[in-house]
Design an enzyme around this catalytic site. Structure first.
Site, PDB file in Angstrom:
ATOM      1  N   CYS A   9       0.832  -1.203   0.000  1.00 40.74           N
ATOM      2  CA  CYS A   9       0.000   0.000   0.000  1.00 40.74           C
ATOM      3  C   CYS A   9       0.874   1.263   0.000  1.00 40.74           C
ATOM      4  CB  CYS A   9      -1.001  -0.026   1.157  1.00 40.74           C
ATOM      5  SG  CYS A   9      -2.362   1.154   0.946  1.00 40.74           S
ATOM      6  N   HIS A  17      -3.683  -5.055   0.447  1.00 38.78           N
ATOM      7  CA  HIS A  17      -3.183  -5.501   1.753  1.00 38.78           C
ATOM      8  C   HIS A  17      -3.277  -7.029   1.883  1.00 38.78           C
ATOM      9  CE1 HIS A  17      -2.570  -1.705   3.985  1.00 38.78           C
ATOM     10  NE2 HIS A  17      -3.531  -1.233   3.202  1.00 38.78           N
ATOM     11  N   GLU A  74      -1.873  -8.791   3.980  1.00 40.60           N
ATOM     12  CA  GLU A  74      -1.793  -9.152   5.414  1.00 40.60           C
ATOM     13  C   GLU A  74      -3.098  -8.906   6.164  1.00 40.60           C
ATOM     14  OE1 GLU A  74      -1.225  -4.733   5.717  1.00 40.60           O
ATOM     15  OE2 GLU A  74      -0.963  -6.310   4.220  1.00 40.60           O
TER      16      GLU A  74
END
Length: 252
Positions: free
Chosen positions: A104, A197, A199
């Protein structure tokens, strides 16, 4: 078998955001979220809160096998001192051909540091689930190659209002979406930027959407649509985690 210090893989998270109360309470902090997603047994992971001016010693960089740059509420094109220092660090790591994975804000600041252009997204906020398409003429990417039959597209959680306008010289765009032209880019086999993202869990985004709404960053209808999309479907987290791990570990 005990892993010796010489054999131990060592990675660093360059954290460009402060832990939210929610993430601290539920996950122990963003550091734990990243290590859970990208780390493996027998590795050492270090945390540098670059947003607070905490950086690795330049004389210690050679000891690391890879670096991850996190997302951030800050603008990657800003001139805060720590952002400029981060750009210099990323230029140094590129010169050393160290593995660097940008997520990001990390994706955007990597682009900026290496000569590309970033700015506000022409189409505004992108929050929620987004399907990312890999380019047809994908260059040989060993970190994608072992996913079995190569997927044409993958779903990922997004939360950004900035984007890459122009990749650095020598970079290759390897994924795009109907919202963002540069969802992923690579430079050689040592730089990888991902706009989404990999994660994030659903509940991290739910909480983030609520905070953006409470801070009047997004409208109520927009927030509800972002949440609805995640109730219907989910991100391809396992694939994304494998891509990121393969990249960081240099696996084919």
């Amino acid at each position: 078998m005990k892993v010796t210090e010489a054999e131990e893989k060592r990675y660093a998270l360059l954290l460009a955001a402060r832990d939210s109360d929610y993430v601290k309470k539920v996950y122990g902090g963003y550091f734990d979220v990243f290590v859970e997603a990208f780390g493996e047994e027998g590795e050492r992971w270090d945390l540098y809160r670059v947003v607070e001016g905490e950086f690795p010693d330049m004389n210690e960089l050679h000891k690391y096998d890879g670096f991850v740059v996190s997302g951030s509420p800050y603008d990657a094109y800003g001139n805060d001192y720590w952002i400029l220092e981060l750009c210099f660090l990323l230029q140094t790591l590129d010169d050393m051909e160290k593995k660097v994975l940008g997520i990001c804000f990390g994706h955007q600041v990597l682009c900026r540091a290496l000569g590309g252009k970033v700015g506000k997204a022409y189409t505004g906020w992108d929050v929620g689930l987004r399907r990312v398409r890999l380019v047809n003429d994908l260059p040989p990417c060993s970190f994608i190659g072992d996913l079995g039959e190569r997927p044409l597209s993958l779903s990922i959680i997004e939360c950004h209002q900035d984007e890459v306008w122009e990749v650095p010289s020598g970079a290759q765009v390897i994924a795009f979406s109907d919202k963002t032209g540069v969802e992923m880019f690579t430079i050689g086999d040592h730089i990888l930027g991902i706009q989404g993202h990999p994660e994030y869990t659903k509940d991290i985004l739910y909480n983030l959407v609520d905070r953006l709404l409470n801070n009047n960053c997004i409208e109520k209808d927009f927030a509800e649509n972002a949440k609805l999309g995640l109730e219907i479907a989910g991100p391809d987290r396992k694939c994304w985690e494998k891509i990121c791990r393969n990249f960081l570990k240099g696996r084919s």
